[in-house]
Design a protein around this motif. Structure first.
Motif, PDB file in Angstrom:
ATOM      1  N   SER A  30       0.762  -1.236  -0.129  1.00  0.00           N
ATOM      2  CA  SER A  30      -0.130  -0.050  -0.126  1.00  0.00           C
ATOM      3  C   SER A  30       0.988   1.290  -0.281  1.00  0.00           C
ATOM      4  O   SER A  30       0.450   2.375  -0.589  1.00  0.00           O
ATOM      5  N   ALA A  31       2.035   1.181   0.650  1.00  0.00           N
ATOM      6  CA  ALA A  31       2.828   2.270   0.730  1.00  0.00           C
ATOM      7  C   ALA A  31       3.476   2.517  -0.816  1.00  0.00           C
ATOM      8  O   ALA A  31       3.517   3.722  -1.330  1.00  0.00           O
ATOM      9  N   ILE A  32       3.812   1.370  -1.383  1.00  0.00           N
ATOM     10  CA  ILE A  32       3.929   1.548  -2.743  1.00  0.00           C
ATOM     11  C   ILE A  32       3.200   2.300  -3.749  1.00  0.00           C
ATOM     12  O   ILE A  32       3.301   3.038  -4.566  1.00  0.00           O
ATOM     13  N   SER A  33       1.891   1.782  -3.561  1.00  0.00           N
ATOM     14  CA  SER A  33       0.776   2.322  -4.389  1.00  0.00           C
ATOM     15  C   SER A  33       0.826   3.723  -4.168  1.00  0.00           C
ATOM     16  O   SER A  33       0.376   4.460  -5.018  1.00  0.00           O
ATOM     17  N   LEU A  34       0.830   4.220  -2.765  1.00  0.00           N
ATOM     18  CA  LEU A  34       0.645   5.753  -2.531  1.00  0.00           C
ATOM     19  C   LEU A  34       1.648   6.502  -3.319  1.00  0.00           C
ATOM     20  O   LEU A  34       1.283   7.499  -3.548  1.00  0.00           O
ATOM     21  N   CYS A  35       3.017   6.085  -3.214  1.00  0.00           N
ATOM     22  CA  CYS A  35       3.941   6.664  -3.605  1.00  0.00           C
ATOM     23  C   CYS A  35       4.018   6.854  -5.347  1.00  0.00           C
ATOM     24  O   CYS A  35       4.046   8.032  -5.896  1.00  0.00           O
ATOM     25  N   LEU A  36       3.465   5.787  -5.654  1.00  0.00           N
ATOM     26  CA  LEU A  36       3.276   5.747  -7.410  1.00  0.00           C
ATOM     27  C   LEU A  36       2.131   6.719  -7.710  1.00  0.00           C
ATOM     28  O   LEU A  36       2.462   7.366  -8.831  1.00  0.00           O
ATOM     29  N   LEU A  37       1.062   6.619  -7.143  1.00  0.00           N
ATOM     30  CA  LEU A  37      -0.008   7.147  -7.393  1.00  0.00           C
ATOM     31  C   LEU A  37       0.149   8.923  -7.449  1.00  0.00           C
ATOM     32  O   LEU A  37       0.048   9.616  -8.126  1.00  0.00           O
ATOM     33  N   SER A  38       1.116   9.217  -6.338  1.00  0.00           N
ATOM     34  CA  SER A  38       1.512  10.523  -5.849  1.00  0.00           C
ATOM     35  C   SER A  38       2.262  11.139  -7.361  1.00  0.00           C
ATOM     36  O   SER A  38       2.106  12.341  -7.532  1.00  0.00           O
ATOM     37  N   VAL A  39       3.497  10.294  -7.410  1.00  0.00           N
ATOM     38  CA  VAL A  39       4.013  10.536  -8.610  1.00  0.00           C
ATOM     39  C   VAL A  39       3.395  10.870  -9.876  1.00  0.00           C
ATOM     40  O   VAL A  39       3.663  11.651 -10.739  1.00  0.00           O
TER      41      VAL A  39
END
Length: 273
Positions: A30-39
Motif C-alpha cells: 500500500s505504501a508503494i501504491s501511495l508513492c506511485l500514484l502521487s508521482v
C-alpha cells in the motif's frame, strides 16, 4: 500494586495481539501504491502526442489542476502554432490553464476538447481517491487495530480492493481520453497525409504499477490465515490465565500483614480420633 501489575500484563497481551494483526507485506504494497500514484499525479506526462495540431508533445494531469477555460480563436489569432507554421486555421481550440508562466497565461492549442476536459478532471478525482484509499490501507495494516469494524476491513482487504478498482478506473479513463485525443489530432493536423501518434507515457504506467501493487497487497491480506473468533477467545483466556498464575504468588505475599510469615502461624490442633 497488584492492580498496576495486572494492567501492565493486560497491556502486554494487547500489544502482542496487535503485533500479530499487523501485516507488514500488505503495508509495504500500500505504501508503494501511495508513492506511485502521487508521482503519477504530479508527473506532466500522461499522453504522448505527435503529428497533430497540438502545440505540446506531452499532456499531464497537473496542467488541469487550476480552473481553466476553453476558447476558440478565429483565423489570424496570435497563437504560437499559427505563428510558427504560417498556416491560417479557421478556428483553434485553446485551453487557458490559468497558470502564469512569466510571459503570458499557459495555452494548450488544439490539445483538448470539452469532453476530454471533463474526463481528465474525473481522472484527477479518481487518482486522489486512490491515494486516500491506499493511505487508509497502509494505516490499518501497519497499526493492526483490534476494533471490530477496522479489523473486518483490514482482514478482508477492503481498502486494497478499492484501490485496485480506482486504478482500473483511472486506466479506463486514460484510454478514453486517448481515443478522443486521437480524433482531435486527426482533425487538427496541418497536412492531410501526416501520421498522427497518440500513446501512453510514464504517468499512465506508474498508475498501472500502483494498481498491481494494490493487487499484491490484496493477495497478502486475503491469503493470510487469521484465527477464528473461537480461537481468539481461547487464546485470550489462556493468556489471562497465564497472567493470573504469574501474579498469584505476589498477590498472596502482599496480602499478608507486615511481619507475618507462614512459619509464624500457630500449628494446627492435634488429631483426636
Amino acid at each position: 500494586m497488584p492492580v498496576s501489575v495486572g494492567r501492565r500484563s493486560v497491556g502486554r497481551r494487547r500489544q502482542s495481539w496487535k503485533n500479530y494483526e499487523r501485516n507488514v507485506l500488505a503495508a509495504c504494497c500500500s505504501a508503494i501504491s501511495l508513492c506511485l500514484l502521487s508521482v503519477a499525479l504530479a508527473e506532466p506526462r500522461w499522453l504522448f502526442l505527435h503529428g497533430g495540431g497540438c502545440n505540446q508533445n506531452y499532456i499531464g494531469l497537473s496542467e488541469f489542476f487550476s480552473v481553466g477555460r476553453l476558447v476558440l480563436k478565429e483565423e489570424g489569432s496570435s497563437s504560437s502554432l499559427i505563428a510558427q507554421t504560417g498556416v491560417a486555421e479557421p478556428k483553434a481550440i485553446v485551453y487557458l490553464s490559468g497558470r502564469d508562466t512569466g510571459v503570458s497565461v499557459a495555452e494548450l492549442v488544439n490539445c483538448v476538447t470539452g469532453d476530454m476536459l471533463i474526463l481528465i478532471r474525473t481522472t484527477i478525482a479518481f487518482c486522489i481517491l486512490a491515494i486516500l484509499s491506499s493511505a487508509c490501507a497502509f494505516l490499518l495494516d501497519s497499526y493492526g487495530s483490534l476494533q471490530k469494524h477496522l479489523k473486518f476491513m483490514r482482514r478482508n482487504a477492503v481498502w486494497h480492493i478499492l484501490t485496485v478498482i480506482l486504478c482500473v478506473a483511472v486506466s479506463g479513463f486514460c484510454f478514453w481520453v486517448s481515443e478522443l485525443s486521437y480524433a482531435q489530432q486527426m482533425s487538427s493536423r496541418l497536412f492531410p497525409g501526416k501520421k498522427v501518434e497518440v500513446d501512453f507515457s510514464a504517468s499512465f504506467y506508474l498508475a498501472a504499477c500502483a494498481g498491481a501493487a494494490a493487487v499484491l497487497g490484496t493477495g497478502f491480506t486475503l491469503l493470510r490465515r487469521y484465527p477464528t473468533d473461537e480461537e481468539e477467545q481461547l487464546q485470550r483466556l489462556l493468556s489471562d490465565y497465564d497472567g493470573l498464575v504469574g501474579e498469584e504468588p505476589m498477590q498472596l505475599e502482599r496480602s499478608l500483614p507486615a511481619g507475618d510469615s507462614l512459619g509464624s502461624l500457630p500449628p494446627p490442633p492435634a488429631y483426636v480420633p
